[in-house]
Design a protein around this motif. Structure first.
Motif, short mmCIF file in Angstrom:
data_model
loop_
_atom_site.label_atom_id
_atom_site.label_comp_id
_atom_site.label_asym_id
_atom_site.label_seq_id
_atom_site.Cartn_x
_atom_site.Cartn_y
_atom_site.Cartn_z
N GLY A 154 0.81 -1.22 0.00
CA GLY A 154 0.00 0.00 0.00
C GLY A 154 0.85 1.27 0.00
O GLY A 154 2.03 1.26 0.36
N LYS A 155 0.22 2.37 -0.40
CA LYS A 155 0.96 3.61 -0.62
C LYS A 155 1.54 4.20 0.66
O LYS A 155 2.69 4.64 0.69
CB LYS A 155 0.05 4.65 -1.29
N ALA A 156 0.76 4.23 1.75
CA ALA A 156 1.20 4.95 2.95
C ALA A 156 2.48 4.32 3.50
O ALA A 156 3.47 5.02 3.79
CB ALA A 156 0.10 4.93 4.00
N ARG A 157 2.48 2.98 3.63
CA ARG A 157 3.66 2.31 4.19
C ARG A 157 4.82 2.33 3.21
O ARG A 157 5.99 2.47 3.62
CB ARG A 157 3.29 0.87 4.54
N ALA A 158 4.53 2.21 1.92
CA ALA A 158 5.60 2.25 0.91
C ALA A 158 6.25 3.63 0.91
O ALA A 158 7.48 3.75 0.86
CB ALA A 158 5.04 1.91 -0.46
N MET A 159 5.43 4.68 0.98
CA MET A 159 5.98 6.04 1.01
C MET A 159 6.89 6.22 2.22
O MET A 159 7.99 6.76 2.10
CB MET A 159 4.85 7.07 1.09
N GLU A 160 6.43 5.75 3.38
CA GLU A 160 7.24 5.92 4.59
C GLU A 160 8.59 5.24 4.41
O GLU A 160 9.63 5.81 4.72
CB GLU A 160 6.50 5.32 5.79
N MET A 161 8.57 4.00 3.87
CA MET A 161 9.84 3.28 3.70
C MET A 161 10.73 3.93 2.65
O MET A 161 11.93 4.05 2.84
CB MET A 161 9.56 1.82 3.28
N ILE A 162 10.13 4.33 1.52
CA ILE A 162 10.95 4.81 0.40
C ILE A 162 11.46 6.23 0.64
O ILE A 162 12.58 6.57 0.29
CB ILE A 162 10.14 4.71 -0.92
N LEU A 163 10.63 7.08 1.28
CA LEU A 163 11.07 8.46 1.50
C LEU A 163 12.05 8.57 2.66
O LEU A 163 12.92 9.44 2.67
CB LEU A 163 9.87 9.38 1.75
N SER A 164 11.92 7.69 3.66
CA SER A 164 12.81 7.79 4.83
C SER A 164 13.97 6.80 4.77
O SER A 164 14.97 6.98 5.44
CB SER A 164 12.02 7.53 6.12
N GLY A 165 13.81 5.72 4.00
CA GLY A 165 14.84 4.68 3.97
C GLY A 165 14.75 3.72 5.15
O GLY A 165 15.62 2.88 5.32
N ARG A 166 13.69 3.82 5.94
CA ARG A 166 13.56 2.98 7.14
C ARG A 166 13.49 1.50 6.76
O ARG A 166 12.80 1.12 5.82
CB ARG A 166 12.28 3.36 7.89
N ARG A 167 14.20 0.69 7.55
CA ARG A 167 14.15 -0.76 7.34
C ARG A 167 13.05 -1.35 8.21
O ARG A 167 12.80 -0.88 9.31
CB ARG A 167 15.49 -1.40 7.75
N ILE A 168 12.40 -2.37 7.70
CA ILE A 168 11.38 -3.05 8.50
C ILE A 168 11.82 -4.48 8.81
O ILE A 168 12.61 -5.07 8.08
CB ILE A 168 9.99 -3.06 7.79
N SER A 169 11.30 -4.99 9.92
CA SER A 169 11.65 -6.35 10.36
C SER A 169 10.84 -7.37 9.56
O SER A 169 9.85 -7.03 8.89
CB SER A 169 11.32 -6.50 11.85
N SER A 170 11.23 -8.63 9.70
CA SER A 170 10.48 -9.68 9.00
C SER A 170 9.05 -9.76 9.53
O SER A 170 8.13 -10.06 8.77
CB SER A 170 11.19 -11.02 9.13
N ARG A 171 8.85 -9.47 10.81
CA ARG A 171 7.49 -9.53 11.36
C ARG A 171 6.60 -8.45 10.77
O ARG A 171 5.43 -8.68 10.44
CB ARG A 171 7.52 -9.41 12.89
N GLU A 172 7.16 -7.21 10.65
CA GLU A 172 6.38 -6.15 9.99
C GLU A 172 6.10 -6.53 8.53
O GLU A 172 4.99 -6.36 8.04
CB GLU A 172 7.15 -4.82 10.02
N ALA A 173 7.13 -7.07 7.88
CA ALA A 173 6.97 -7.44 6.47
C ALA A 173 5.88 -8.50 6.31
O ALA A 173 5.11 -8.49 5.35
CB ALA A 173 8.30 -7.95 5.90
N GLU A 174 5.80 -9.40 7.29
CA GLU A 174 4.76 -10.44 7.24
C GLU A 174 3.39 -9.82 7.49
O GLU A 174 2.42 -10.08 6.76
CB GLU A 174 5.05 -11.52 8.29
N ALA A 175 3.31 -8.97 8.51
CA ALA A 175 2.02 -8.36 8.85
C ALA A 175 1.50 -7.50 7.69
O ALA A 175 0.29 -7.39 7.47
CB ALA A 175 2.15 -7.52 10.11
#
Ligand code: HXC
Length: 260
Positions: A154-175
């Motif tokens: 989805g756009k909101a989470r993708a924007m947060e990751m792509i604009l900030s460069g934040r890494r997410i854990s496997s659990r977040e990626a699964e959720a």
């Protein structure tokens, strides 16, 4: 190169499954030109091999891949980048007909994350981390990340990751639906190989039509995708494996697939 002759890959056949491990651990499996060329060579060989019904793509313990090779890219000019067209790698990757399963341990960053996103199924180890940190080094994702991540989470989470460069854990990626399942590190490869073996035990043309139909959901408007699915569904009736599958069900026996 003969199979097994790669500098930055380890390849192995396990039954009817092709296993490809990116192996450049000193650079956290950064994808330089040599590695992407070897990857395509190995994957396309398995794709053409009628005895291989699925491919597992993995890395090493600390990284699936930490992205495209920054050393190699750093001094590239616009015209060099344009001529090389590194993005075309992903078009060829996406054209593989065999189902691909990514087994991700450690870092899947930048091009490594995009490579995982282009696989048909993603399994992650508990220690996996996904991110698109390109903005932090003055560029943006170039292997479909801005498009596939939006569709995956989805756009909101993708924007947060792509604009900030934040890494997410496997659990977040699964959720968030980026990965199908999280496994303990020591069980990950077995889980990926088990699913791949199950897929490879089915009819290849049928499985490949199913893959093509699902991928159409990424590429086409809904109406076109539904029509594409319908044409492929009807095409399954031109195969011997459809006759075999349905007859075996009615006869209460296991089907014997011939890939015809
Ligand atoms: C080249 C890389 C690399 C990369 C790591 N290395 N990532 N080399 N390209 N993408 C190398 C380091 O230079 C270092 O080499 C060795 O791997 C170990 O990395 P360290 O940084 O020392 O490890 P650590 O401190 O544990 O940090 C791990 C890390 C960090 C968080 C993953 O390495 C990192 O941020 N890497 C870059 C991630 C990134 O920006 N990826 C996106 C790239 S752009 P030496 O020789 O010093 O030991 C991209 C675009 C895709 O992917 C589109 C293509 C068309």
């Amino acid at each position: 190169a003969a199979p097994g002759d790669y500098s930055n890959l380890q390849v192995e056949v396990r039954g009817n499954v092709g296993l490809v491990a990116i192996h450049r651990p000193a650079a956290l499996n950064a994808l330089n030109d040599e590695t992407t060329a070897e990857l395509l060579d190995a994957l396309q060989r398995y794709d053409r091999d009628s005895t291989i019904g699925a491919i597992v793509l993995t890395g090493t313990d600390r990284a699936f891949a930490a992205g495209a090779d920054i050393k190699e890219m750093a001094n590239r000019s616009f015209s060099q980048a344009r001529r090389r067209d590194a993005g075309s790698f992903m078009d060829l990757f996406f054209a593989l007909r065999s189902p691909t399963i990514a087994a991700v341990r450690g870092y899947a960053l930048g091009g490594g994350c995009e490579l995982a996103l282009a696989c048909d199924i993603v399994y992650a180890a508990e220690d996996a981390q996904f991110g698109l940190p390109e903005v932090q080094i003055g560029t943006i994702p170039g292997w479909g990340g801005t498009q596939r991540l939006v569709r995956a989470i989805g756009k909101a989470r993708a924007m947060e990751m792509i604009l900030s460069g934040r890494r997410i854990s496997s659990r977040e990626a699964e959720a968030w639906g980026l990965v199908a399942a999280v496994h303990p590190e020591d069980k990950l490869l077995t889980a990926a190989l088990d699913t791949a073996t199950k897929i490879a035990s089915l009819s290849q043309p049928i499985v490949q039509m199913a893959k093509a139909a699902v991928n159409a959901a990424y590429e086409m408007p809904l109406r076109s995708g539904v029509l594409y699915e319908r044409a492929l569904f009807q095409s399954t009736f031109a195969t011997q494996d459809q006759k075999e599958g349905m007859t075996a069900f009615l006869d209460k026996r296991e089907p014997k697939w011939t890939n015809a």
